[in-house]
Design a protein around this motif. Structure first.
Motif, short mmCIF file in Angstrom:
data_model
loop_
_atom_site.label_atom_id
_atom_site.label_comp_id
_atom_site.label_asym_id
_atom_site.label_seq_id
_atom_site.Cartn_x
_atom_site.Cartn_y
_atom_site.Cartn_z
N LEU A 40 0.85 -1.19 0.00
CA LEU A 40 0.00 0.00 0.00
C LEU A 40 0.88 1.24 0.00
O LEU A 40 1.95 1.25 0.60
CB LEU A 40 -0.91 0.02 1.23
CG LEU A 40 -1.92 -1.12 1.34
CD1 LEU A 40 -2.72 -0.96 2.62
CD2 LEU A 40 -2.85 -1.15 0.14
N PHE A 41 0.44 2.26 -0.70
CA PHE A 41 1.16 3.53 -0.65
C PHE A 41 0.16 4.68 -0.76
O PHE A 41 -1.03 4.46 -1.00
CB PHE A 41 2.27 3.61 -1.71
CG PHE A 41 1.79 3.58 -3.14
CD1 PHE A 41 1.37 2.40 -3.74
CD2 PHE A 41 1.75 4.75 -3.89
CE1 PHE A 41 0.93 2.37 -5.06
CE2 PHE A 41 1.32 4.74 -5.21
CZ PHE A 41 0.90 3.54 -5.79
N PHE A 81 -11.12 -1.77 -2.86
CA PHE A 81 -10.71 -2.49 -1.65
C PHE A 81 -11.08 -1.82 -0.32
O PHE A 81 -11.05 -2.48 0.71
CB PHE A 81 -9.21 -2.82 -1.68
CG PHE A 81 -8.28 -1.63 -1.73
CD1 PHE A 81 -7.91 -1.07 -2.93
CD2 PHE A 81 -7.78 -1.09 -0.55
CE1 PHE A 81 -7.04 0.01 -2.97
CE2 PHE A 81 -6.92 -0.01 -0.58
CZ PHE A 81 -6.55 0.54 -1.80
N ILE A 82 -11.47 -0.55 -0.32
CA ILE A 82 -11.83 0.10 0.95
C ILE A 82 -13.04 -0.61 1.59
O ILE A 82 -13.03 -0.92 2.78
CB ILE A 82 -12.13 1.60 0.76
CG1 ILE A 82 -10.86 2.37 0.38
CG2 ILE A 82 -12.76 2.21 2.02
CD1 ILE A 82 -9.86 2.58 1.49
N GLY A 83 -14.05 -0.86 0.78
CA GLY A 83 -15.27 -1.53 1.29
C GLY A 83 -14.95 -2.90 1.88
O GLY A 83 -15.45 -3.26 2.95
N ILE A 84 -14.09 -3.64 1.17
CA ILE A 84 -13.71 -4.98 1.64
C ILE A 84 -12.89 -4.86 2.93
O ILE A 84 -13.12 -5.60 3.89
CB ILE A 84 -12.93 -5.75 0.55
CG1 ILE A 84 -13.87 -6.02 -0.63
CG2 ILE A 84 -12.35 -7.05 1.08
CD1 ILE A 84 -13.22 -6.65 -1.85
N ALA A 85 -11.99 -3.90 2.97
CA ALA A 85 -11.18 -3.68 4.18
C ALA A 85 -12.08 -3.36 5.38
O ALA A 85 -11.83 -3.82 6.50
CB ALA A 85 -10.18 -2.55 3.96
N GLU A 86 -13.15 -2.60 5.11
CA GLU A 86 -14.08 -2.26 6.19
C GLU A 86 -14.79 -3.52 6.70
O GLU A 86 -14.91 -3.74 7.91
CB GLU A 86 -15.14 -1.26 5.70
CG GLU A 86 -14.61 0.17 5.70
CD GLU A 86 -15.51 1.16 4.96
OE1 GLU A 86 -16.45 0.73 4.26
OE2 GLU A 86 -15.25 2.37 5.09
N GLY A 92 -8.89 -0.60 10.10
CA GLY A 92 -8.16 0.05 11.20
C GLY A 92 -6.68 0.12 10.88
O GLY A 92 -6.07 1.20 10.93
N ALA A 93 -6.11 -1.02 10.51
CA ALA A 93 -4.67 -1.08 10.18
C ALA A 93 -4.38 -0.24 8.94
O ALA A 93 -3.39 0.50 8.89
CB ALA A 93 -4.24 -2.53 9.96
N LEU A 94 -5.26 -0.34 7.94
CA LEU A 94 -5.07 0.42 6.70
C LEU A 94 -5.11 1.93 6.99
O LEU A 94 -4.25 2.69 6.54
CB LEU A 94 -6.16 0.02 5.70
CG LEU A 94 -6.07 0.54 4.28
CD1 LEU A 94 -6.81 -0.43 3.33
CD2 LEU A 94 -6.68 1.92 4.11
N GLY A 95 -6.13 2.34 7.75
CA GLY A 95 -6.29 3.76 8.07
C GLY A 95 -5.11 4.31 8.86
O GLY A 95 -4.64 5.42 8.60
#
Ligand code: C2E
Ligand code: MG
Ligand code: MG
Ligand code: MG
Length: 286
Positions: A40-41, A81-86, A92-95
């Motif tokens: 991720l970047f 992927f944001i929806g899936i991450a949610e 949490g980790a992504l944010g």
């Protein structure tokens, strides 16, 4: 016969569902790995200040936008992927990753660019991040570690989120108490209403791209932008026009007294290095 046809349709539907679920769990597994393996970047899109005298200040701010460099699929945009991450508990980790990276990059720009460094860093929030009790302490820690003053940070929330229950409102006030500001993203979409703007603890209203893109051709959309700016101003909130793609759109929103603008006309989202170059080139303004 009817039954068989219906049955066939059912089988095809079930198969499509299985394929979707399989693709989802592929993405989910890949995303877990992506977080561990630094795939991720963050890219940054400039937000410019539209001065009433017709000049433009290019160092007003940037918005951080996450990207995923997938080893096979290439660069994956956030809507995939944001929806899936949610849903799978990775947001949490992504944010936290996005916030940390963005704050570190921001401090770097302050060091290398001085006066030409952006003054505001906008980072998108999702609901799950606010759901975490004590998340404001994490934000405070990230800011301190990166040596970024909270008044440079703006967190973007959508209206459906900001208008949520009392607990979410409480969390938003906790965040504001750190000294940062909040922006209402994508205003004008969904059930947004000018009448309820005063209920939300936000400092900035970001007028959705769909209004800006129709501002040249549609008087109706111009009137809505004008009304939004006036109500926001009366509540002490500033405004940003999202998705400006043409000079004509920029001049419309400037004439309607939008404080800031963002869009491909100025720049697409850039890597940190490319942003430094862009800001350096636009150092002197207009
Ligand atoms: P957003 O917060 O409304 O971000 C603006 C989106 O509009 C970005 O898409 C940006 O590239 C795009 N955009 C900007 N100017 C123009 C323009 O002139 N024309 C057009 N056609 N598009 C423009 P992107 O980067 O694909 O992000 C989409 C959404 O994904 C964001 O919408 C935001 O809701 C979400 N997102 C992105 N990064 C993050 C993140 O780190 N965390 C969370 N929770 N959500 C994120
Ligand atoms: Mg945003
Ligand atoms: Mg937006
Ligand atoms: Mg938008």
């Amino acid at each position: 016969e009817a039954k068989r046809t219906g049955g066939g349709r059912h089988v095809r539907f079930a198969q499509a569902m299985r394929e979707r679920a399989a693709r989802r769990s592929d993405i989910e597994a890949d995303l877990r790995l992506a977080l561990q393996e630094n795939q991720l970047f963050v890219m940054y899109q400039p937000v410019v200040a539209l001065r009433a005298d017709g000049s433009t200040d290019y160092s007003a701010g940037v918005e951080a936008l996450v990207r995923w460099q997938h080893p096979v699929r290439g660069v994956v945009p956030p809507f995939e992927f944001i929806g899936i991450a949610e849903e799978c508990g990775l947001i949490g980790a992504l944010g936290d990753f996005v916030l940390e990276q963005a704050c570190q990059d921001f401090r770097g720009w302050q060091r290398t660019l001085g006066d030409a460094a952006p003054r505001l860093l906008a980072v998108n929030l999702s609901r799950a991040q606010l759901g975490q009790p004590g998340w404001s302490a994490t934000v405070a820690r990230i800011l301190t570690e990166a040596d970024v003053s909270p008044h440079h940070l703006q967190l973007e929330v959508t209206e459906s989120l900001a208008a949520q229950d009392a607990q979410i409102q409480q969390r938003l006030h906790e965040l504001k108490a750190l000294g940062l500001t909040l922006a209402l993203d994508d205003f004008g979409t969904g059930y947004s209403s000018l009448a309820s703007l005063h209920l939300l603890p936000v400092d900035t209203v970001k007028i959705d791209r769909s209004f800006v893109s129709q501002s040249e051709s549609s008087e109706h959309h111009r009137v809505l932008i004008e009304a939004t700016v006036k109500v926001a101003q009366s509540l002490g909130m500033s405004t940003v026009a999202e998705g400006i793609e043409t000079v004509a759109q920029a001049e419309v929103v400037r004439a309607l007294r939008c404080d800031k603008g963002q869009g491909y006309l100025y720049s697409k989202p850039l890597t940190s290095d490319a942003l430094v170059k862009w800001l350096d080139e636009h150092r002197t303004g207009d």
